[in-house]
Design an enzyme around this catalytic site. Structure first.
Site, short mmCIF file in Angstrom:
data_model
loop_
_atom_site.label_atom_id
_atom_site.label_comp_id
_atom_site.label_asym_id
_atom_site.label_seq_id
_atom_site.Cartn_x
_atom_site.Cartn_y
_atom_site.Cartn_z
N CYS A 29 -4.37 -9.32 1.39
CA CYS A 29 -5.06 -8.07 1.08
C CYS A 29 -6.27 -8.36 0.19
O CYS A 29 -6.16 -9.13 -0.78
CB CYS A 29 -4.11 -7.12 0.36
SG CYS A 29 -4.88 -5.53 -0.06
N CYS A 50 -5.23 -5.42 -7.04
CA CYS A 50 -4.20 -4.71 -7.81
C CYS A 50 -3.38 -5.74 -8.60
O CYS A 50 -2.75 -6.63 -8.01
CB CYS A 50 -3.30 -3.91 -6.88
SG CYS A 50 -4.20 -2.79 -5.77
N CYS A 67 0.27 -6.85 -7.63
CA CYS A 67 0.64 -7.06 -6.23
C CYS A 67 0.57 -8.52 -5.81
O CYS A 67 -0.50 -9.14 -5.85
CB CYS A 67 -0.25 -6.22 -5.33
SG CYS A 67 0.25 -6.31 -3.59
N CYS A 90 10.17 3.45 6.59
CA CYS A 90 8.83 3.33 6.01
C CYS A 90 8.23 1.98 6.41
O CYS A 90 8.91 0.95 6.36
CB CYS A 90 8.90 3.43 4.50
SG CYS A 90 9.77 4.90 3.90
N CYS A 121 7.37 7.04 7.79
CA CYS A 121 6.41 7.00 6.70
C CYS A 121 5.63 5.70 6.83
O CYS A 121 6.20 4.67 7.18
CB CYS A 121 7.12 7.06 5.35
SG CYS A 121 6.01 6.97 3.90
N CYS A 142 3.78 11.28 0.19
CA CYS A 142 4.63 10.45 -0.67
C CYS A 142 3.69 9.82 -1.69
O CYS A 142 2.84 9.00 -1.35
CB CYS A 142 5.33 9.38 0.17
SG CYS A 142 6.33 8.21 -0.79
N ARG A 157 12.12 9.33 -6.03
CA ARG A 157 12.74 8.11 -5.52
C ARG A 157 12.80 7.03 -6.58
O ARG A 157 11.79 6.70 -7.22
CB ARG A 157 11.97 7.58 -4.30
CG ARG A 157 12.61 6.28 -3.75
CD ARG A 157 11.91 5.78 -2.50
NE ARG A 157 11.97 6.78 -1.47
CZ ARG A 157 10.92 7.19 -0.76
NH1 ARG A 157 9.75 6.68 -0.99
NH2 ARG A 157 11.07 8.11 0.16
#
Length: 345
Positions: free
Chosen positions: A60, A64, A67, A104, A135, A195, A267
């Site tokens: 990616c 972040c 991550c 998901c 999702c 979400c 969640r």
């Protein structure tokens, strides 16, 4: 007005001072208020089960700080291209057999290319055909991309705000807070369920947690699902070695989220692998009524599904059979002998 009369009311005008006052409540009062809010909209015995599969892993371009999938950090994570559709369908079948009602799919993209989105749409349609909620989390979306996903029958789109606007730049520089809000606008406008939650334990201050929940609860519509993640520290990421959030501070975050968004599923997401049964139980008492269910969350560990079912049974709780926000028929009872996800190729 009494707590009982206030319980379950939906508001979109929270101030940071009001939220900080909730965090400051004595613990018994906070849990009591969270339970009242929760029971106004849900059966407190029910826990919704979701399974999360990484359909495209690593490389990616974002930075972040939490991550391991960022190409900027040396975490040892192997890059994987988009999974074959049949692999995803097999995983969805096993998730349903093990009791999950939502499947998901996460892809490590800044934003999806149209050719990749077309294949994800085919996956969504195939998983829906298995009788599961769907999702996806694919990064930032254009309005037309959100509309295409909605037309394919997607139920939920996940896009977290992560933290407060003030602390955000300490965590991410490759997209703005407004970018995230814009994607959420596109998702809502397309008629998809939202979400949206955040991550705690990233070195933020308590005021940042309060402001993050303000941002989420004051959206035009409360997200139907609010994942609260406890940072899973991964060696090689900038946040590795940071001081963890106090366990009761995490429970308080769950409780405040439930009071503020009582009709939403809250969640208990990443970080459960490090939580004792006692801490998870406190989270359920605080209003958490959804968990990620399976052996892995994208690239980090998660409690085995047999252990989850055993804990729910010990507490006199149960897997929710029929999701609140869809027309899916009640599912079969979980089969603890079946793995929730297909083995990785």
């Amino acid at each position: 007005m009494s707590d009982t009369h206030q319980a379950g009311a939906l508001r979109h005008d929270w101030t940071r001072d009001q939220v900080e006052a909730l965090f400051a409540l004595d613990f018994p009062t906070l849990i009591h208020r969270a339970q009242l809010a929760h029971r106004a909209h849900f059966d407190a015995r029910d826990v919704q089960l979701s399974t999360l599969l990484s359909i495209k892993t690593g490389a990616c371009p974002e930075d972040c700080a939490y991550c391991p999938q960022s190409i900027r950090f040396a975490t040892g994570l192997e890059r994987e291209e988009l999974l074959p559709r049949q692999h995803v369908v097999d995983a969805a079948k096993r998730a349903k057999a093990a009791g999950a009602t939502r499947f998901c799919m996460g892809a490590a993209w800044r934003s999806p290319k149209d050719k990749d989105l077309a294949e994800v749409i085919a996956m969504v349609e195939a998983v829906k055909a298995e009788g599961l909620e769907t999702c996806v989390t694919l990064g930032m979306l254009k309005a037309r991309q959100a509309e295409a996903l909605a037309a394919a029958g997607l139920d939920y789109y996940n896009h977290n705000l992560d933290t407060s606007p003030e602390y955000y730049e300490e965590i991410i520089s490759t997209r703005t807070y407004q970018d995230r809000l814009d994607t959420l606008d596109h998702v809502r406008d397309a008629g998809l369920k939202v979400c949206c939650g955040g991550i705690v334990g990233m070195g933020e201050q308590p005021t940042d947690r309060a402001e993050m929940l303000c941002q989420i609860a004051n959206l035009p519509e409360h997200p139907q699902s609010v994942p609260i993640n406890n940072l899973v520290q991964v060696e090689g990421t900038p946040l590795h070695g940071i001081d963890a959030i106090d366990e009761l501070g995490f429970v308080r975050t769950i409780a405040v989220a439930k009071i503020m968004m009582p009709a939403s599923y809250v969640r208990l997401a990443a970080g459960r692998e490090e939580m004792s049964e006692a801490v998870q139980t406190l989270c359920f008492l605080a209003g958490a009524n959804s968990i990620f269910y399976g052996d892995e969350l994208l690239t980090t560990a998660n409690p085995a599904h047999q252990a989850d079912l055993a804990l729910l049974d010990k507490l006199g709780m149960r897997a929710e059979a029929s999701p609140k926000y869809t027309e899916l028929e009640a599912g079969e009872a979980p089969d603890v002998g079946r793995a929730p996800q297909a083995a990785r190729a």
